[in-house]
Motif scaffolding. Structure first.
Motif, PDB file in Angstrom:
ATOM      1  N   ASP A  67       0.855  -1.197   0.000  1.00 28.79           N
ATOM      2  CA  ASP A  67       0.000   0.000   0.000  1.00 28.79           C
ATOM      3  C   ASP A  67       0.892   1.249   0.000  1.00 28.79           C
ATOM      4  OD1 ASP A  67      -1.942   1.900   0.235  1.00 28.79           O
ATOM      5  OD2 ASP A  67      -2.726   1.199   2.162  1.00 28.79           O
ATOM      6  N   LEU A  68       1.387   1.622  -1.163  1.00 29.33           N
ATOM      7  CA  LEU A  68       2.276   2.781  -1.267  1.00 29.33           C
ATOM      8  C   LEU A  68       1.526   4.089  -1.008  1.00 29.33           C
ATOM      9  CD1 LEU A  68       4.462   1.782  -4.359  1.00 29.33           C
ATOM     10  CD2 LEU A  68       4.939   1.461  -1.924  1.00 29.33           C
ATOM     11  N   ALA A  69       0.287   4.160  -1.432  1.00 29.44           N
ATOM     12  CA  ALA A  69      -0.501   5.374  -1.196  1.00 29.44           C
ATOM     13  C   ALA A  69      -0.747   5.568   0.301  1.00 29.44           C
ATOM     14  CB  ALA A  69      -1.832   5.294  -1.943  1.00 29.44           C
ATOM     15  N   GLY A  70      -1.053   4.489   0.996  1.00 29.33           N
ATOM     16  CA  GLY A  70      -1.231   4.587   2.438  1.00 29.33           C
ATOM     17  C   GLY A  70       0.063   4.950   3.138  1.00 29.33           C
ATOM     18  N   GLY A  71       1.183   4.411   2.661  1.00 31.40           N
ATOM     19  CA  GLY A  71       2.476   4.778   3.224  1.00 31.40           C
ATOM     20  C   GLY A  71       2.803   6.235   3.009  1.00 31.40           C
ATOM     21  N   ARG A  72       2.431   6.760   1.837  1.00 34.17           N
ATOM     22  CA  ARG A  72       2.673   8.177   1.545  1.00 34.17           C
ATOM     23  C   ARG A  72       1.867   9.069   2.487  1.00 34.17           C
ATOM     24  NH1 ARG A  72       0.782   8.189  -3.123  1.00 34.17           N
ATOM     25  NH2 ARG A  72       2.685   7.720  -4.312  1.00 34.17           N
ATOM     26  N   ALA A  73       0.649   8.701   2.782  1.00 34.75           N
ATOM     27  CA  ALA A  73      -0.195   9.497   3.679  1.00 34.75           C
ATOM     28  C   ALA A  73       0.380   9.509   5.095  1.00 34.75           C
ATOM     29  CB  ALA A  73      -1.619   8.946   3.684  1.00 34.75           C
TER      30      ALA A  73
END
Length: 289
Positions: A67-73
């Motif tokens: 989950d790269l998007a979740g990691g970015r957040a």
């Protein structure tokens, strides 16, 4: 007025006794140590650091699950939490700079158009190790990298002995990548001077491996020093055998020198005093005698 004759030996003994007492007082006087002067972290600092560490762990888990998007957040939350924490008593200025630079570099990585899962995982792992180093100074997780680093060095050494350039390049790249992952944690936990030594040797090995000339002899020559430097950073007991013994906490040498100077000066004063007036010391007679 009346006169009392003083023996040279008695006068010298009294003054030397005074010198011994002064030396004893000097040896018992303790200078404030760096540990005593270092402020202890406050309770609210430790609480905020725990929250920061938990946030980094959440980011790491998200990224490792893909989950790269979740990691970015979550990375954005980390960047907002860091300025709210006081770091005195926790790490040095170099350590704080390493932490903030790690976050900044991670944001560049996660905002890239062609972000790969592997790059995201490396950034998340680097941040996770760094925040753990802030909260677990005695047993940080980055200490687990000792065996992989030793394995890298062993492979580099074997490839150099067998003069196999591809294997040497591969081992050197793995070693450099492992160092890069724990580098912020090293700056948070260890003396920056020792990190500079490590950086110099890593750069030397990298330049030698990339050189068109044969690097085997140069790499083999630097191996003992490189191993010892890593042992020092990882607090391995065997590393002390290679280090000079410097006792900054109990400077006995300067105490002995100071004592010798005191005794010499007082002995000379006693000798001069015994020679003055042929050994006679004038004492004012009391008015009522």
């Amino acid at each position: 007025m009346w006169f009392m004759k003083k023996g040279r030996a008695g006068c010298l003994a009294m003054i030397l006794l005074l010198g011994v007492q002064l030396l004893t007082a000097c040896s018992q006087t303790q200078l404030p140590t760096d540990q005593a002067l270092t402020p202890k972290p406050a309770k609210d600092q430790l609480q905020k650091l725990e929250v920061l560490n938990q946030t980094a762990d959440d980011m790491y888990k998200k990224v490792m699950q893909g989950d790269l998007a979740g990691g970015r957040a979550i990375l954005q939350l980390l960047s907002e939490q860091i300025p709210l924490i006081r770091y005195e008593g926790i790490t040095t200025l170099e350590g704080l700079n390493a932490l903030t630079e790690t976050i900044t570099q991670a944001k560049r990585t996660f905002n890239a158009a062609n972000l790969s899962p592997a790059e995201g995982q490396v950034s998340a792992a680097t941040i996770r190790l760094a925040t753990d180093a802030l909260t677990h100074s005695n047993e940080p997780m980055w200490l687990q990298y000792y065996n992989p680093l030793m394995s890298d060095l062993k492979q580099m050494e074997q490839a150099s002995q067998e003069q196999k350039k591809p294997e040497l390049v591969q081992a050197a790249n793995a070693f450099r990548q492992h160092i890069a992952i724990i580098h912020p944690s090293l700056l948070i936990s260890r003396d920056p001077i020792e990190i500079e030594k490590l950086d110099s040797m890593v750069l030397f090995v990298t330049d030698q491996v990339r050189s068109e000339q044969e690097p085997y002899k140069q790499v083999l020559n630097v191996m003992p020093t490189l191993r010892n430097t890593i042992d020092v950073l990882f607090l391995k007991k065997d590393a002390t055998a290679y280090l000079p013994i410097i006792d900054d906490q109990n400077p006995i040498i300067w105490k002995l020198v100071l004592g010798a100077v005191i005794l010499a000066v007082l002995a000379f004063a006693a000798w001069r005093l015994s020679k003055k007036d042929n050994g006679l010391v004038v004492v004012n007679k009391a008015a009522d005698d």
